[in-house]
Design a protein around this motif. Structure first.
Motif, PDB file in Angstrom:
ATOM      1  N   MET A 131       0.807  -1.350   0.086  1.00  0.00           N
ATOM      2  CA  MET A 131       0.043   0.049  -0.055  1.00  0.00           C
ATOM      3  C   MET A 131       0.771   1.395  -0.025  1.00  0.00           C
ATOM      4  SD  MET A 131      -2.938  -1.074  -0.391  1.00  0.00           S
ATOM      5  CE  MET A 131      -3.537   0.540  -0.265  1.00  0.00           C
ATOM      6  N   ARG A 149       2.881   4.141  -0.839  1.00  0.00           N
ATOM      7  CA  ARG A 149       2.868   4.987  -2.149  1.00  0.00           C
ATOM      8  C   ARG A 149       4.319   5.213  -2.489  1.00  0.00           C
ATOM      9  NH1 ARG A 149      -1.539   3.333  -0.956  1.00  0.00           N
ATOM     10  NH2 ARG A 149      -3.388   3.803  -2.224  1.00  0.00           N
ATOM     11  N   TRP A 205      -7.877   5.991  -6.444  1.00  0.00           N
ATOM     12  CA  TRP A 205      -6.930   5.434  -5.318  1.00  0.00           C
ATOM     13  C   TRP A 205      -6.577   3.894  -5.455  1.00  0.00           C
ATOM     14  CZ3 TRP A 205      -9.510   1.414  -3.201  1.00  0.00           C
ATOM     15  CH2 TRP A 205     -10.909   1.303  -3.433  1.00  0.00           C
ATOM     16  N   ALA A 265      -4.645   3.676   5.318  1.00  0.00           N
ATOM     17  CA  ALA A 265      -3.755   4.115   4.171  1.00  0.00           C
ATOM     18  C   ALA A 265      -4.405   3.858   2.733  1.00  0.00           C
ATOM     19  CB  ALA A 265      -2.867   3.162   4.426  1.00  0.00           C
ATOM     20  N   ARG A 266      -5.235   2.922   2.548  1.00  0.00           N
ATOM     21  CA  ARG A 266      -5.945   2.733   1.486  1.00  0.00           C
ATOM     22  C   ARG A 266      -6.742   4.042   0.621  1.00  0.00           C
ATOM     23  NH1 ARG A 266      -6.285  -2.836   0.538  1.00  0.00           N
ATOM     24  NH2 ARG A 266      -5.749  -3.908   2.433  1.00  0.00           N
ATOM     25  N   TRP A 267      -7.168   4.887   1.813  1.00  0.00           N
ATOM     26  CA  TRP A 267      -7.907   5.906   1.493  1.00  0.00           C
ATOM     27  C   TRP A 267      -7.122   7.219   1.508  1.00  0.00           C
ATOM     28  CZ3 TRP A 267     -12.118   4.293  -0.426  1.00  0.00           C
ATOM     29  CH2 TRP A 267     -12.845   3.052  -0.088  1.00  0.00           C
ATOM     30  N   HIS A 268      -5.913   7.108   1.125  1.00  0.00           N
ATOM     31  CA  HIS A 268      -4.944   8.290   1.431  1.00  0.00           C
ATOM     32  C   HIS A 268      -5.387   9.579   0.526  1.00  0.00           C
ATOM     33  CE1 HIS A 268      -2.337   8.455  -2.418  1.00  0.00           C
ATOM     34  NE2 HIS A 268      -3.107   7.145  -2.627  1.00  0.00           N
ATOM     35  N   ARG A 269      -5.932   9.315  -0.540  1.00  0.00           N
ATOM     36  CA  ARG A 269      -6.492  10.412  -1.163  1.00  0.00           C
ATOM     37  C   ARG A 269      -7.739  11.176  -0.514  1.00  0.00           C
ATOM     38  NH1 ARG A 269      -4.730  11.234  -6.496  1.00  0.00           N
ATOM     39  NH2 ARG A 269      -3.289   9.574  -7.025  1.00  0.00           N
TER      40      ARG A 269
END
Lengths: 334, 221
Positions: free
Chosen positions: A57, A59, A188, B113-117
């Protein structure tokens, strides 16, 4: 001034939900607590899985690649934001940011020549890009914490790939499938096409430079005065991080980077795998640098790093591309 | 978590209120309300519905934490997914640890963290929500800067600029009320790493707040 932790706690209340978590949520969650015949995994598997998830995950370049989006977001590792700890340079007593544009161009052109000699090829949409990379997770840790990732990413993003990650050499890697992105989640979702369908492959550096500028994200936010082509450079680094671009594209990429006026040789560098090389990059006000690292002997591309000055641990930060190639099936190696 | 020399003692140096329900006197009778989290998880081996006890202990805190970071759209999903994952992995829970909060927050952190945007957007929006404020005199604003809401734009921007790892550590401390050792276990990092990350994050936030005040003074000159 109020202590920043107190301020953060106080300010956090502004973001609070209007009420408790709804009862319907409890029902929904608790309904799932039914016998399942045993959860998989030996003791400790959960925590190792956790590490793998983090790697997948994570980035690359944190926020910056997230902004760049696209291909970069699908890659398990790329440039790392080096923490700022104390003063220091690039080591070896070499002055960082030495304005040797000509030397930089020479390194890049050598790298381009290496690529240009390879047999041209084009990926099929149903293939996978295999990569093995190592990325520094925590430069301050002793021993150094590094994320190792092996991944198979779908060339067109429509096939389920796989990512295997671990942080310690003796650790079992944890596998996570890379599911294709559902409609509307591209923003995302991490499993975007491994290779951009529109990347120029005509080998023309000017065309490539235009492509880089057109597809670059916003300028980096963590440097005080980004240069006009900062984002262009980051975009190039993202594409190089894929590893397996058609050689014509990679060759043009190196030459395109050489066309960026501010690119200089920034000195000796060590990639995240400990391989020594020469760094080519952009140096910003205050000494921060974005760098690509090339093998000093063969001029092959090794990896990259971000150096956020002051940083005496720069040589521990970064990412390194160990292997890459295009394969037909998940699990295959080039 | 082989990489982490795990402290066996669950110190609660900060006296954090949330989650203290899990703190029990050693040797106390394991009644439904007195059990450690580890005991609850063990009980779920026989009776899976026991896992709901963990939900009742920690869902509110996790929901608030996720809501602060991501806002209304994803907070509930994060909570639901966190408990679903925890339930699936319950047999891998290290039952020598009485307090399950680091475990749950660790799972939640990865879900967030998956939804960081979304977090990015939320922090931007939070920073902007100050834009509509009526114009105040510079003196007022500078004086007000000691208050949290006046510094909101700088604070939001500072959070946004942290690396994801640093932000996790800082917010687990400030909003999750976890101790540094708990944070280390939550994130699967060494306690020393958690400490240095927290230190760095605090320093960056402090610097951003300071710079904001200075900018404003200079702008008003």
């Amino acid at each position: 001034m109020t202590d920043e932790m107190t301020m953060l706690r106080d300010a956090g209340t502004e973001l609070d939900p209007p009420g408790e978590a709804p009862a319907a949520l409890r029902e929904r969650v608790v309904a799932g607590f039914v016998p399942d015949g045993g959860a998989a995994g030996a003791p400790g598997a959960a925590s190792r899985a956790a590490v793998g998830d983090v790697i997948r995950m994570r980035r690359p370049v944190g926020r910056r690649l997230a902004l760049v989006g696209g291909v970069a977001a699908s890659l398990a590792a790329a440039l790392v934001i080096a923490p700022s700890l104390g003063l220091g340079g690039s080591g070896e007593g070499e002055e960082p940011g030495l304005p040797i544009s000509a030397a930089a161009a020479a390194v890049l052109q050598e790298a381009a020549a290496v690529e240009a000699e390879r047999e041209p090829w084009a990926p099929r949409p149903d293939q996978f890009v295999y990569r093995k990379v190592v990325e520094t997770l925590d430069v301050t840790a002793e021993p150094l914490e590094a994320g190792h990732v092996e991944s198979w990413v779908s060339v067109d993003g429509r096939h389920t790939g796989l990512s295997k990650g671990w942080t310690l050499p003796d650790e079992d890697p944890v596998s996570s499938p890379l599911e294709p992105c559902a409609e509307g989640t591209e923003e995302w979702c991490v499993n975007v096409p491994a290779i951009p369908a529109d990347i120029p492959t005509d080998g023309d550096p000017d065309v490539m430079l235009r492509y880089l500028r057109d597809t670059a994200g916003p300028p980096p936010e963590d440097v005080p005065e980004p240069l006009p082509d900062s984002a262009t450079f980051v975009r190039a680094a993202d594409l190089l991080a894929i590893g397996s671009l058609p050689p014509q594209a990679r060759s043009a990429l190196f030459e395109a980077v050489a066309l960026i006026p501010e690119v200089t040789v920034t000195g000796d560098a060590v990639d995240a795998a400990g391989r020594p090389g020469v760094a080519v990059g952009l140096t910003y006000a205050g000494g921060d640098r974005d760098e690509l690292i090339f093998d000093r002997e063969t001029n092959e591309f090794l990896g990259g790093r971000q150096v956020r000055s002051p940083d005496e641990l720069a040589d521990r930060a970064g990412w390194a591309l160990l292997e890459s190639g295009v394969v037909d099936k998940v699990g295959q190696k080039p | 978590m082989s990489a982490v020399p795990a402290p066996q003692v669950d110190t609660r140096a900060d006296g954090a209120p949330a989650g203290s329900e899990a703190r029990r006197e050693p040797g106390s009778v394991a009644g439904p309300e007195n059990r450690t989290d580890a005991a609850v998880i063990a009980a779920a081996d026989q009776d899976t519905e026991q896992f709901a006890v963990l939900y009742d202990r920690y869902a509110a805190g996790l929901h608030r934490y996720a809501y602060r970071r991501l806002g209304p759209e994803h907070a509930e999903d994060v909570v639901a997914e966190t408990f679903a994952i925890a339930f699936r992995r319950r047999r891998t829970y290290d039952r020598s640890r009485p307090d399950a909060r680091p475990w749950l927050y660790g799972i939640a952190t990865k879900e967030i963290a998956r939804w960081h945007r979304s977090e990015e957007a939320r922090l931007r929006a939070w920073a902007r929500s100050d834009v509509g404020r009526p114009e105040e005199s510079l003196a007022d604003r500078v004086a007000e800067r000691v208050s949290a809401s006046a510094a909101r734009p700088e604070l939001a921007e500072a959070l946004r600029r942290l690396t994801p790892g640093d932000r996790d550590v800082l917010l687990l401390a400030a909003w999750g009320d976890l101790t540094q050792e708990q944070i280390a276990r939550t994130l699967g990092i060494r306690p020393g790493t958690a400490r240095s990350r927290l230190h760095r994050a605090r320093r960056q936030v402090r610097a951003a707040l300071g710079a904001g005040a200075t900018d404003e003074l200079e702008a008003g000159r």
